[in-house]
Scaffold this motif. Structure first.
Motif, PDB file in Angstrom:
ATOM      1  N   GLU A 171      42.651  52.216  47.888  1.00 29.99           N
ATOM      2  CA  GLU A 171      41.322  51.622  48.048  1.00 29.99           C
ATOM      3  C   GLU A 171      40.967  50.757  46.841  1.00 29.99           C
ATOM      4  O   GLU A 171      40.380  49.687  46.990  1.00 29.99           O
ATOM      5  N   LEU A 172      41.323  51.205  45.643  1.00 29.83           N
ATOM      6  CA  LEU A 172      41.067  50.430  44.435  1.00 29.83           C
ATOM      7  C   LEU A 172      41.819  49.102  44.490  1.00 29.83           C
ATOM      8  O   LEU A 172      41.255  48.044  44.189  1.00 29.83           O
ATOM      9  N   ASP A 173      43.071  49.133  44.908  1.00 29.62           N
ATOM     10  CA  ASP A 173      43.845  47.901  45.033  1.00 29.62           C
ATOM     11  C   ASP A 173      43.227  46.951  46.051  1.00 29.62           C
ATOM     12  O   ASP A 173      43.207  45.734  45.851  1.00 29.62           O
ATOM     13  N   GLU A 174      42.700  47.495  47.142  1.00 30.13           N
ATOM     14  CA  GLU A 174      42.055  46.660  48.159  1.00 30.13           C
ATOM     15  C   GLU A 174      40.801  45.997  47.596  1.00 30.13           C
ATOM     16  O   GLU A 174      40.531  44.825  47.870  1.00 30.13           O
ATOM     17  N   GLU A 175      40.029  46.730  46.791  1.00 28.89           N
ATOM     18  CA  GLU A 175      38.827  46.161  46.177  1.00 28.89           C
ATOM     19  C   GLU A 175      39.203  45.080  45.167  1.00 28.89           C
ATOM     20  O   GLU A 175      38.545  44.046  45.091  1.00 28.89           O
ATOM     21  N   LYS A 176      40.251  45.316  44.400  1.00 29.42           N
ATOM     22  CA  LYS A 176      40.712  44.307  43.443  1.00 29.42           C
ATOM     23  C   LYS A 176      41.111  43.028  44.178  1.00 29.42           C
ATOM     24  O   LYS A 176      40.807  41.925  43.729  1.00 29.42           O
ATOM     25  N   LEU A 177      41.784  43.186  45.308  1.00 31.97           N
ATOM     26  CA  LEU A 177      42.204  42.033  46.095  1.00 31.97           C
ATOM     27  C   LEU A 177      40.998  41.233  46.586  1.00 31.97           C
ATOM     28  O   LEU A 177      40.997  40.003  46.557  1.00 31.97           O
ATOM     29  N   LYS A 178      39.944  41.936  47.010  1.00 33.07           N
ATOM     30  CA  LYS A 178      38.729  41.241  47.456  1.00 33.07           C
ATOM     31  C   LYS A 178      38.126  40.403  46.333  1.00 33.07           C
ATOM     32  O   LYS A 178      37.719  39.265  46.543  1.00 33.07           O
ATOM     33  N   VAL A 179      38.055  40.974  45.127  1.00 33.72           N
ATOM     34  CA  VAL A 179      37.501  40.247  43.987  1.00 33.72           C
ATOM     35  C   VAL A 179      38.394  39.064  43.631  1.00 33.72           C
ATOM     36  O   VAL A 179      37.903  37.961  43.367  1.00 33.72           O
ATOM     37  N   ALA A 180      39.695  39.273  43.637  1.00 32.90           N
ATOM     38  CA  ALA A 180      40.629  38.186  43.335  1.00 32.90           C
ATOM     39  C   ALA A 180      40.453  37.037  44.329  1.00 32.90           C
ATOM     40  O   ALA A 180      40.474  35.860  43.937  1.00 32.90           O
ATOM     41  N   LYS A 206      45.981  36.107  35.701  1.00 32.19           N
ATOM     42  CA  LYS A 206      46.017  37.572  35.827  1.00 32.19           C
ATOM     43  C   LYS A 206      44.850  38.070  36.680  1.00 32.19           C
ATOM     44  O   LYS A 206      45.028  38.936  37.540  1.00 32.19           O
ATOM     45  N   LEU A 207      43.663  37.523  36.457  1.00 35.64           N
ATOM     46  CA  LEU A 207      42.511  37.928  37.257  1.00 35.64           C
ATOM     47  C   LEU A 207      42.712  37.581  38.730  1.00 35.64           C
ATOM     48  O   LEU A 207      42.353  38.363  39.619  1.00 35.64           O
ATOM     49  N   GLU A 208      43.285  36.417  38.988  1.00 34.05           N
ATOM     50  CA  GLU A 208      43.532  36.008  40.369  1.00 34.05           C
ATOM     51  C   GLU A 208      44.620  36.852  41.024  1.00 34.05           C
ATOM     52  O   GLU A 208      44.763  36.839  42.237  1.00 34.05           O
ATOM     53  N   ASN A 209      45.367  37.588  40.226  1.00 37.23           N
ATOM     54  CA  ASN A 209      46.367  38.513  40.752  1.00 37.23           C
ATOM     55  C   ASN A 209      45.853  39.950  40.794  1.00 37.23           C
ATOM     56  O   ASN A 209      46.608  40.879  41.055  1.00 37.23           O
ATOM     57  N   GLY A 210      44.565  40.124  40.516  1.00 37.53           N
ATOM     58  CA  GLY A 210      43.972  41.458  40.588  1.00 37.53           C
ATOM     59  C   GLY A 210      44.209  42.306  39.357  1.00 37.53           C
ATOM     60  O   GLY A 210      44.016  43.513  39.387  1.00 37.53           O
ATOM     61  N   ASP A 211      44.605  41.691  38.256  1.00 37.36           N
ATOM     62  CA  ASP A 211      44.841  42.415  37.010  1.00 37.36           C
ATOM     63  C   ASP A 211      43.566  42.355  36.182  1.00 37.36           C
ATOM     64  O   ASP A 211      43.315  41.389  35.474  1.00 37.36           O
ATOM     65  N   PHE A 212      42.747  43.393  36.305  1.00 36.52           N
ATOM     66  CA  PHE A 212      41.438  43.413  35.652  1.00 36.52           C
ATOM     67  C   PHE A 212      41.422  44.340  34.448  1.00 36.52           C
ATOM     68  O   PHE A 212      40.560  45.193  34.305  1.00 36.52           O
ATOM     69  N   ASN A 225      40.691  43.548  31.477  1.00 36.44           N
ATOM     70  CA  ASN A 225      39.609  43.187  30.589  1.00 36.44           C
ATOM     71  C   ASN A 225      38.353  42.885  31.415  1.00 36.44           C
ATOM     72  O   ASN A 225      38.222  41.809  31.991  1.00 36.44           O
ATOM     73  N   LEU A 226      37.430  43.831  31.463  1.00 44.70           N
ATOM     74  CA  LEU A 226      36.220  43.632  32.260  1.00 44.70           C
ATOM     75  C   LEU A 226      35.331  42.539  31.684  1.00 44.70           C
ATOM     76  O   LEU A 226      34.604  41.873  32.425  1.00 44.70           O
ATOM     77  N   GLY A 227      35.397  42.328  30.368  1.00 49.56           N
ATOM     78  CA  GLY A 227      34.614  41.260  29.753  1.00 49.56           C
ATOM     79  C   GLY A 227      35.015  39.900  30.287  1.00 49.56           C
ATOM     80  O   GLY A 227      34.161  39.070  30.620  1.00 49.56           O
ATOM     81  N   THR A 228      36.316  39.672  30.380  1.00 51.19           N
ATOM     82  CA  THR A 228      36.809  38.400  30.919  1.00 51.19           C
ATOM     83  C   THR A 228      36.469  38.283  32.397  1.00 51.19           C
ATOM     84  O   THR A 228      36.041  37.227  32.861  1.00 51.19           O
ATOM     85  N   LEU A 229      36.616  39.370  33.136  1.00 53.29           N
ATOM     86  CA  LEU A 229      36.262  39.356  34.562  1.00 53.29           C
ATOM     87  C   LEU A 229      34.788  38.991  34.732  1.00 53.29           C
ATOM     88  O   LEU A 229      34.438  38.149  35.556  1.00 53.29           O
ATOM     89  N   LYS A 230      33.932  39.601  33.936  1.00 51.06           N
ATOM     90  CA  LYS A 230      32.492  39.312  34.006  1.00 51.06           C
ATOM     91  C   LYS A 230      32.223  37.846  33.697  1.00 51.06           C
ATOM     92  O   LYS A 230      31.436  37.194  34.377  1.00 51.06           O
ATOM     93  N   LYS A 231      32.887  37.322  32.677  1.00 54.91           N
ATOM     94  CA  LYS A 231      32.701  35.921  32.279  1.00 54.91           C
ATOM     95  C   LYS A 231      33.113  34.976  33.404  1.00 54.91           C
ATOM     96  O   LYS A 231      32.386  34.037  33.747  1.00 54.91           O
TER      97      LYS A 231
END
Length: 107
Positions: free
Chosen positions: A27-36, A66-72, A74-80
């Motif tokens: 489920e976590l991987d699926e959520e990461k994919l949605k964000v990506a 990395k973010l576009e591949n679902g590698d989160f 660093n939440l700071g970078t994701l937030k930015k």
């Protein structure tokens, strides 16, 4: 010959899905994919390359990739990144599902 191997993989996955911890990770991987997908879609909609988006954010193109591949990591970078694209991050702590254990006390 490929069919028996595919069947073995499917059986293995079915067995894994019986375990709550595996389902949680899935489920976590699926959520990461949605964000990506949001990040990729918004970047493309705005006609930005990964490099152009990275420059706007003050990060490297590799970090955007990395973010576009679902590698989160660093939440700071994701937030930015999401903020520049008009989104915000919401993080929740949710208890893991635990199999119910019933205890009976005998007197």
């Amino acid at each position: 010959m490929a069919a028996p191997k595919l069947k073995a993989v499917e059986e293995h996955l079915q067995e894994k899905r019986r375990h709550a911890s595996f389902r949680e990770l899935q489920e976590l991987d699926e959520e990461k994919l949605k964000v990506a997908k949001v990040i990729i879609g918004e970047r493309i909609r705005r006609r930005l390359s990964q490099t152009a988006l990275a420059r706007r954010l003050g990060v490297t193109q590799q970090q955007v990739s990395k973010l576009e591949n679902g590698d989160f990591d660093n939440l700071g970078t994701l937030k930015k990144v999401l903020s520049v694209l008009g989104y915000h991050v919401r993080v929740s702590a949710i208890p893991l599902h635990r199999e119910a254990h019933t205890h009976s006390s005998r007197n």
